[in-house]
Design an enzyme around this catalytic site. Structure first.
Site, PDB file in Angstrom:
ATOM      1  N   SER A  49       0.075   6.515   2.740  1.00 31.10           N
ATOM      2  CA  SER A  49       0.655   7.501   3.655  1.00 31.10           C
ATOM      3  C   SER A  49       1.946   8.075   3.097  1.00 31.10           C
ATOM      4  CB  SER A  49       0.961   6.865   5.008  1.00 31.10           C
ATOM      5  OG  SER A  49      -0.206   6.390   5.612  1.00 31.10           O
ATOM      6  N   SER A  79       4.140  -1.870   4.066  1.00 32.56           N
ATOM      7  CA  SER A  79       4.450  -3.240   4.465  1.00 32.56           C
ATOM      8  C   SER A  79       4.656  -4.113   3.233  1.00 32.56           C
ATOM      9  CB  SER A  79       3.310  -3.830   5.301  1.00 32.56           C
ATOM     10  OG  SER A  79       3.098  -3.058   6.440  1.00 32.56           O
ATOM     11  N   GLN A 102       0.825  -1.208   0.000  1.00 33.71           N
ATOM     12  CA  GLN A 102       0.000   0.000   0.000  1.00 33.71           C
ATOM     13  C   GLN A 102       0.857   1.256   0.000  1.00 33.71           C
ATOM     14  OE1 GLN A 102      -2.267   1.514   3.546  1.00 33.71           O
ATOM     15  NE2 GLN A 102      -4.027   0.995   2.290  1.00 33.71           N
ATOM     16  N   GLU A 109     -11.216  -2.283   5.316  1.00 33.75           N
ATOM     17  CA  GLU A 109     -10.183  -2.482   6.323  1.00 33.75           C
ATOM     18  C   GLU A 109     -10.763  -2.560   7.725  1.00 33.75           C
ATOM     19  OE1 GLU A 109      -7.324   0.780   7.424  1.00 33.75           O
ATOM     20  OE2 GLU A 109      -5.956  -0.633   6.507  1.00 33.75           O
TER      21      GLU A 109
END
Lengths: 321, 396
Positions: B131, B163, B128, B246
């Protein structure tokens, strides 16, 4: 598996909520705080709505519903701060004639408590004593007790029992006494969830109206987070109470004792912390007799002492680990 | 209301239990936590086993290759796999729980055909890229830019907390395509192939001591326009779709683990001599604290059942998801603290057989109240959306 309210349950709740909003207005609560004797008309009104006979079988004149329906009803009673020995009278419906139809006001004592204090003794017709050996029934006037001049919860008169009577009519076995404690813990937890919700509603309303620094105080994160914490506690406790009520009625779903203990721990926390939050959000006004915030907190503190305190239930849960 | 499973659900549970009992003993030991290629192999091999047994994409609709299970069956799947201590979703997390579901709702037919089967079979790992160093809780302030050049976007910027970046094949990437538009209206959702020139992965060392995630540096990275999901400048809405997957189910297995840690804590305390004779478990205060945490775990499970029931009834348990995340994460941190207090000086080394798992959990769970919406953001959400309090003054 379904942990959402059915249409019937929502109707049950809405009907009761309407009735209680009309009956237990803020002014009425303030008045009752000065003269807390129970009004038998109110008691009959609750009985007329089926509050005490909810789980009594239909063949015996009750509504034949489950403990989870009773939990929904008792949450509303707690939310409206309805005074009276509601749980004891509910549990006595069946063994004590008149408890289900409003003819009797039943208070109770748990003989395990090191200090015996009876609630609403002056208004009560009967006392049920819960001992490890079983349930015993006395007429209320048989109990020698000294009324406290200033009860902590102004709506709940309490009397210190000097000497417990030696014998009464035995109305239940040791197993019945255990069942009384178990169901009482669940219903008291439901009352606590209601107290927590009522305190939160009052605090949220005030936070949305009160202006300081040119903004309503509910727009400040410091206040928002207090209220969000209360919401988290009440939602968690409500789920635990519903699950406990279902487990008591259906022991294949889990361990009823553990479920009831978890519910009491979480509901006591939700009510006492929620009551504190309500006082705090009201600021100086929260410390006045006039604002109802203190009544929620005091009821929460009272109910913390009923049907096992949280620490006792927590140690019970630890044994199962 | 009732807590019972239907006959169909019981049959689903029993089939799953039988399969887990057969397959789990055949798994190799889990790899070292710093060996990322080995972790990818382990996690994707588990996904392949799930696929072959028909359990891949439990919550995905059947027409997209998933199991199309009901919310209650999804709960059973997560509960049973956690109880049996089956491998965690691991490297497959973003593909299975974020990117795949987002493509199902928002992707083109080509994008779905290309990615969904490979995610389900454990052949494709996603990460992902949302951010940024200056866009955390305030995600809409992201600045990684994408400029159109023919049939490509040219992307420049930095992403963090990514991650599995070292071993991922694709990245779900949010970029700013219109710097002049209001913040929420100039964002686009792209599929970034991680082998594109200009993508640099810099592992970040976490407080656990391992590199659980990385920083991505994107330097003139060319992404085909065909890799855009949703319309240009409509990426914020697509990202909200992604987030809706999520919240709610991600931590269900972890609640089982919380109960396990509490039980281990009690077992260690019962076996550890106290200073004044007896064992540590004779301490009523310890039992009270452990019991209170156990009550919360029981309540959290009831809350999961309530949230799942609401989902089954077609409701979206937004409030329930935030309530659950707030209380679960705080509870787990307190469990780890209590376990560490029981272990005392045995809790001074990670990986130690006596209590190393708990020690590592105590450090690792610091992230629980930060990731996927900090506790403070969750409280804002509850206060504003559930309690109806006025919004915090914000940029718009």
């Amino acid at each position: 598996m379904d942990l959402t309210m059915s249409a019937d349950q929502r109707d049950l709740r809405a009907g009761l909520r309407d009735y209680l909003q009309g009956t237990w207005t803020p002014d009425r609560l303030r008045a009752a705080a000065e003269t807390p004797a129970l009004d038998r008309g109110d008691w009959s009104g609750l009985a007329g709505l089926g509050v005490f006979g909810l789980t009594v079988p239909e063949a015996a004149g009750g509504m034949g519903l489950g403990l989870v329906d009773a939990a929904i009803v008792f949450e509303e009673l707690g939310r409206a701060l309805v005074p009276g020995p509601l749980v004891a009278t509910f549990l006595a419906a069946g063994p004590v004639p008149g408890a289900d139809d409003g003819g009797a006001v039943v208070t109770s004592l748990d003989l395990r408590d090191p200090v015996l204090v009876a609630e609403h003794l002056d208004s009560a017709t009967h006392v049920v004593a819960v001992g490890d050996d079983g349930l015993h029934l006395w007429p209320a006037e048989a109990l020698v007790a000294e009324p406290a001049p200033a009860p902590l919860d102004p709506l709940t008169p309490v009397s210190r029992v000097k000497t417990p009577p030696v014998a009464g009519e035995r109305i239940g076995s040791a197993a019945d006494a255990a069942g009384w404690r178990l169901r009482g813990a669940v219903l008291t937890s439901a009352l606590q969830v209601g107290v927590a919700q009522g305190a939160l509603d009052l605090a949220v309303r005030y936070a949305g109206e009160r202006t300081q620094f040119g903004r309503v105080i509910g727009s400040f994160q410091a206040v928002k987070h207090l209220l969000a914490d209360s919401l988290v506690r009440v939602d968690l406790a409500r789920a635990a109470v519903w699950a406990a009520a279902l487990t008591v009625d259906d022991p294949e779903a889990g361990d009823p004792g553990e479920a009831a203990s978890a519910a009491k721990v979480l509901a006591d926390d939700a009510a006492s912390q929620g009551g504190r939050c309500c006082v705090q959000v009201h600021g100086g006004m929260g410390f006045t007799w006039e604002v109802l915030a203190h009544l929620y907190l005091k009821r929460a503190w009272l109910q913390e002492t009923c049907f096992g305190q949280a620490d006792e239930h927590a140690r019970h849960l630890a044994e199962a680990l | 209301m009732d807590l019972r499973l239907s006959d169909r659900e019981l049959a689903f549970r029993d089939r799953l239990r039988a399969w887990l009992a057969d397959v789990l003993p055949t798994l190799p030991p889990p790899p070292d936590r710093d060996d990322w290629p080995a972790r990818r192999r382990y996690d994707t091999a588990w996904q392949r086993l799930l696929f072959e047994a028909g359990y891949a994409g439990v919550d995905w609709p059947a027409e997209h290759g998933g199991l199309g299970a009901s919310p209650t069956e999804q709960l059973i799947f997560l509960e049973e796999t956690a109880r049996a201590r089956a491998p965690y979703v691991g490297a497959n997390f973003v593909g299975l729980l974020h990117a795949g579901p987002t493509l199902i709702v928002e992707g083109t037919d080509e994008q779905r055909a290309r990615h969904l089967p490979r995610i389900l079979r454990g052949e494709e790992v996603w990460c992902q890229g949302f951010s940024e160093p200056d866009a955390g809780s305030d995600l809409a302030s992201l600045r990684t830019g994408a400029v159109r050049d023919g049939d490509h976007y040219v992307v420049n910027g930095r992403k963090v907390w990514t991650s599995h970046a070292e071993v991922a094949d694709y990245c779900e990437l949010l970029v700013r395509t219109d710097p002049g538009a209001p913040r929420h209206q100039g964002i686009t959702w792209l599929i970034l192939p991680m082998d594109t020139p200009g993508v640099q992965v810099r592992p970040l060392r976490t407080v656990v001591g391992s590199s659980e995630f990385s920083e991505l540096v994107l330097d003139d990275v060319r992404v085909p326009v065909a890799n855009r999901v949703g319309a240009e400048n409509d990426g914020w809405r697509v990202a909200m779709v992604t987030f809706s997957f999520e919240r709610g189910t991600a931590f269900i297995g972890d609640v089982i683990e919380s109960r396990n840690i509490l039980a281990e804590l009690a077992a260690v305390a019962r076996a550890t001599p106290g200073r004044d004779g007896g064992t540590l478990w004779d301490d009523a205060a310890l039992r009270r604290d452990a019991g209170r945490l156990a009550a919360e775990v029981t309540g959290l499970w009831a809350l999961i059942q309530k949230n799942v029931s609401e989902a089954s009834a077609g409701m979206i348990p937004v409030q329930g998801a935030s309530v659950f995340k707030l209380r679960f994460t705080e509870n787990r941190q307190r469990i780890a603290d209590l376990a560490a207090h029981v272990l005392g000086r045995a809790a001074l080394a990670m990986g130690d057989p006596a209590g190393g798992r708990v020690v590592e959990d105590r450090v690792n769970t610091l992230s629980f109240t930060i990731a996927a919406g900090t506790s403070q953001i969750q409280k804002n959400i509850l206060a504003e959306r559930a309690l109806g309090l006025p919004k915090e003054p914000r940029w718009t």
